[in-house]
Scaffold this motif. Structure first.
Motif, PDB file in Angstrom:
ATOM      1  N   HIS A   1       0.817  -1.217   0.000  1.00  0.00           N
ATOM      2  CA  HIS A   1       0.000   0.000   0.000  1.00  0.00           C
ATOM      3  C   HIS A   1       0.851   1.267   0.000  1.00  0.00           C
ATOM      4  O   HIS A   1       0.428   2.317   0.481  1.00  0.00           O
ATOM      5  CB  HIS A   1      -0.977  -0.005   1.172  1.00  0.00           C
ATOM      6  N   ILE A   2       2.050   1.183  -0.530  1.00  0.00           N
ATOM      7  CA  ILE A   2       2.913   2.344  -0.684  1.00  0.00           C
ATOM      8  C   ILE A   2       2.700   2.941  -2.079  1.00  0.00           C
ATOM      9  O   ILE A   2       2.680   2.222  -3.073  1.00  0.00           O
ATOM     10  CB  ILE A   2       4.397   1.955  -0.498  1.00  0.00           C
TER      11      ILE A   2
ATOM     12  N   ASN B   1     -10.514   6.344  -7.858  1.00  0.00           N
ATOM     13  CA  ASN B   1      -9.220   5.907  -7.350  1.00  0.00           C
ATOM     14  C   ASN B   1      -8.400   7.084  -6.822  1.00  0.00           C
ATOM     15  O   ASN B   1      -7.172   7.018  -6.750  1.00  0.00           O
ATOM     16  CB  ASN B   1      -8.439   5.133  -8.414  1.00  0.00           C
ATOM     17  N   ALA B   2      -9.072   8.171  -6.427  1.00  0.00           N
ATOM     18  CA  ALA B   2      -8.381   9.383  -5.978  1.00  0.00           C
ATOM     19  C   ALA B   2      -7.336   9.121  -4.895  1.00  0.00           C
ATOM     20  O   ALA B   2      -6.222   9.649  -4.976  1.00  0.00           O
ATOM     21  CB  ALA B   2      -9.400  10.416  -5.506  1.00  0.00           C
ATOM     22  N   PRO B   3      -7.626   8.332  -3.849  1.00  0.00           N
ATOM     23  CA  PRO B   3      -6.615   8.154  -2.788  1.00  0.00           C
ATOM     24  C   PRO B   3      -5.351   7.450  -3.242  1.00  0.00           C
ATOM     25  O   PRO B   3      -4.349   7.462  -2.524  1.00  0.00           O
ATOM     26  CB  PRO B   3      -7.360   7.317  -1.739  1.00  0.00           C
ATOM     27  N   TRP B   4      -5.374   6.829  -4.419  1.00  0.00           N
ATOM     28  CA  TRP B   4      -4.211   6.113  -4.932  1.00  0.00           C
ATOM     29  C   TRP B   4      -3.426   6.895  -5.982  1.00  0.00           C
ATOM     30  O   TRP B   4      -2.329   6.503  -6.350  1.00  0.00           O
ATOM     31  CB  TRP B   4      -4.636   4.772  -5.511  1.00  0.00           C
ATOM     32  N   VAL B   5      -3.998   7.993  -6.467  1.00  0.00           N
ATOM     33  CA  VAL B   5      -3.333   8.732  -7.545  1.00  0.00           C
ATOM     34  C   VAL B   5      -3.226  10.228  -7.285  1.00  0.00           C
ATOM     35  O   VAL B   5      -2.654  10.954  -8.087  1.00  0.00           O
ATOM     36  CB  VAL B   5      -4.061   8.510  -8.893  1.00  0.00           C
TER      37      VAL B   5
ATOM     38  N   ILE C   1       2.017  10.640   2.674  1.00  0.00           N
ATOM     39  CA  ILE C   1       1.144   9.753   1.898  1.00  0.00           C
ATOM     40  C   ILE C   1       1.562   8.287   2.015  1.00  0.00           C
ATOM     41  O   ILE C   1       0.783   7.400   1.681  1.00  0.00           O
ATOM     42  CB  ILE C   1       1.064  10.165   0.416  1.00  0.00           C
ATOM     43  N   ASN C   2       2.769   8.045   2.504  1.00  0.00           N
ATOM     44  CA  ASN C   2       3.209   6.664   2.712  1.00  0.00           C
ATOM     45  C   ASN C   2       3.456   6.357   4.175  1.00  0.00           C
ATOM     46  O   ASN C   2       4.098   5.367   4.525  1.00  0.00           O
ATOM     47  CB  ASN C   2       4.463   6.373   1.887  1.00  0.00           C
ATOM     48  N   GLY C   3       2.940   7.214   5.057  1.00  0.00           N
ATOM     49  CA  GLY C   3       3.041   6.966   6.479  1.00  0.00           C
ATOM     50  C   GLY C   3       2.069   5.887   6.925  1.00  0.00           C
ATOM     51  O   GLY C   3       1.175   5.474   6.177  1.00  0.00           O
ATOM     52  N   PRO C   4       2.191   5.422   8.160  1.00  0.00           N
ATOM     53  CA  PRO C   4       1.318   4.346   8.662  1.00  0.00           C
ATOM     54  C   PRO C   4      -0.164   4.685   8.576  1.00  0.00           C
ATOM     55  O   PRO C   4      -0.976   3.839   8.203  1.00  0.00           O
ATOM     56  CB  PRO C   4       1.767   4.194  10.120  1.00  0.00           C
TER      57      PRO C   4
ATOM     58  N   PHE D   1      -5.246   3.659   5.945  1.00  0.00           N
ATOM     59  CA  PHE D   1      -6.459   4.184   5.323  1.00  0.00           C
ATOM     60  C   PHE D   1      -6.712   3.518   3.979  1.00  0.00           C
ATOM     61  O   PHE D   1      -7.815   3.045   3.706  1.00  0.00           O
ATOM     62  CB  PHE D   1      -6.342   5.699   5.154  1.00  0.00           C
ATOM     63  N   ARG D   2      -5.701   3.476   3.109  1.00  0.00           N
ATOM     64  CA  ARG D   2      -5.885   2.875   1.785  1.00  0.00           C
ATOM     65  C   ARG D   2      -6.162   1.371   1.880  1.00  0.00           C
ATOM     66  O   ARG D   2      -6.979   0.831   1.120  1.00  0.00           O
ATOM     67  CB  ARG D   2      -4.655   3.148   0.910  1.00  0.00           C
TER      68      ARG D   2
END
Length: 349
Positions: free
Chosen positions: A22-23, A280-284, A315-318, A323-324
């Motif tokens: 999920h990074i 897919n907003a939270p991923w892009v 955005i790559n924190g725990p 969340f993702r």
């Protein structure tokens, strides 16, 4: 209010991250709230009520340039508040342009004439808020002469750069639900390149709402059952006449998307179940607010703070990864009440 979605809905496919970590290794789209306040007093938004005048500054940007490069940001959208109220916006644009990043301005249009030369030179396109024909627009904006300022701003942009892309975004609500066709005609009369429509957001804590609006406040903006019937009729008229009157592509939404606006209000009235858009907003993408907080989209809660960490770390924190990992768009209540969506396909910025 969210206006980004329409740019992708007709060409996008669902994009989810590969692997189980999920990074995010790429973040093509970044929305920056350049200013915390606004020069309109719209009834459907509380941003203008803020007492703090915060900006996203040049120093804030410099602190994040390494992350922006590493994440491959390709498109920055300046939102707010009103971005043109930020005195450092020209420097922000210059820095981002030097990175080869596409720039979009979301604006009320009130300051557009004053800054037409700068906007035409620094931005790739502009999306203006248009709430209806002149009288309706001014009543919703609650600024005397708002439409005239918008009109003169568009004319000034055209004088600077005739081929500059300027479109409108209209938020459908009680005060303008019966004027969809007139709103589109107004956009055409302004010589805009297109218009998109979306339903008003009533159910989130976005747009400077410390709490979700109570039922009484929502009722001032939401539609009644008779008003819903009027909206459905107006949507069908727009679908049947729109392409003939305005040309293909002038109205951004497909018939299904336009009917989805009515479906959103039907769900609010309890006439059908709310349905999440494909998104897919939270991923892009990510949304940076003027105070440095970072959201995965306009509507979900903050996942970190840029005043303490880099964008990449946030955005790559725990918290962001959790969340993702746990976000089920189809069944998430925030997503089900979302009025817009981003469904981005790699390579289409």
């Amino acid at each position: 209010m969210c206006a980004l979605a329409t740019n992708f809905e007709t060409t996008a496919v669902n994009l989810q991250p590969a692997g189980a970590d999920h990074i995010l290794r790429a973040l093509p789209i970044l929305v920056i709230h350049a200013h915390s306040s606004c020069n309109c007093r719209c009834i459907m938004c509380d941003i203008w009520k803020t007492k703090e005048q915060r900006i996203f500054s040049v120093s804030d940007l410099h602190a994040q340039l390494h992350s922006i490069r590493r994440l491959g940001v390709r498109w920055v959208v300046f939102s707010g508040g009103e971005p043109l109220m930020n005195p450092e916006l020209p420097q922000l644009c210059s820095i981002l342009h030097s990175e080869g990043i596409r720039l979009t301005l979301l604006s009320t249009g009130l300051l557009l004439k004053k800054y037409a030369s700068f906007v035409a030179a620094q931005f790739d396109d502009v999306i203006l808020s248009l709430d209806g024909p002149p009288q309706v627009h001014d009543a919703i904006r609650r600024v005397e002469g708002a439409f005239q300022l918008l009109r003169t701003g568009v004319l000034a942009l055209r004088e600077e750069r005739p081929d500059f892309r300027v479109t409108a975004r209209s938020t459908v609500q009680k005060a303008n639900h019966a004027h969809l066709m007139e709103t589109a005609r107004t956009a055409k009369s302004l010589q805009l390149d297109g218009i998109s429509f979306l339903a008003v957001d009533l159910a989130s804590s976005a747009f400077n709402r410390p709490l979700i609006w109570p039922a009484g406040k929502q009722a001032e903006i939401a539609l009644s059952l008779p008003e819903l019937s009027v909206l459905e009729h107006r949507i069908e008229s727009l679908i049947s006449l729109g392409e003939t009157e305005f040309g293909a592509g002038f109205i951004a939404e497909s018939p299904a998307k336009l009917r989805g606006i009515a479906a959103h209000f039907r769900a609010q009235l309890g006439l059908q179940s709310a349905q999440s858009p494909i998104c897919n907003a939270p991923w892009v993408s990510a949304v940076i607010e003027a105070d440095g907080s970072v959201r995965p989209c306009f509507f979900h809660r903050s996942i970190g703070d840029l005043r303490r960490n880099s964008l990449e770390a946030v955005i790559n924190g725990p918290e962001a990864q959790t969340f993702r990992q746990n976000l089920d768009v189809a069944n998430n209540s925030v997503c089900q009440n979302c009025v817009c969506s981003l469904n981005y396909r790699s390579g289409r910025v």
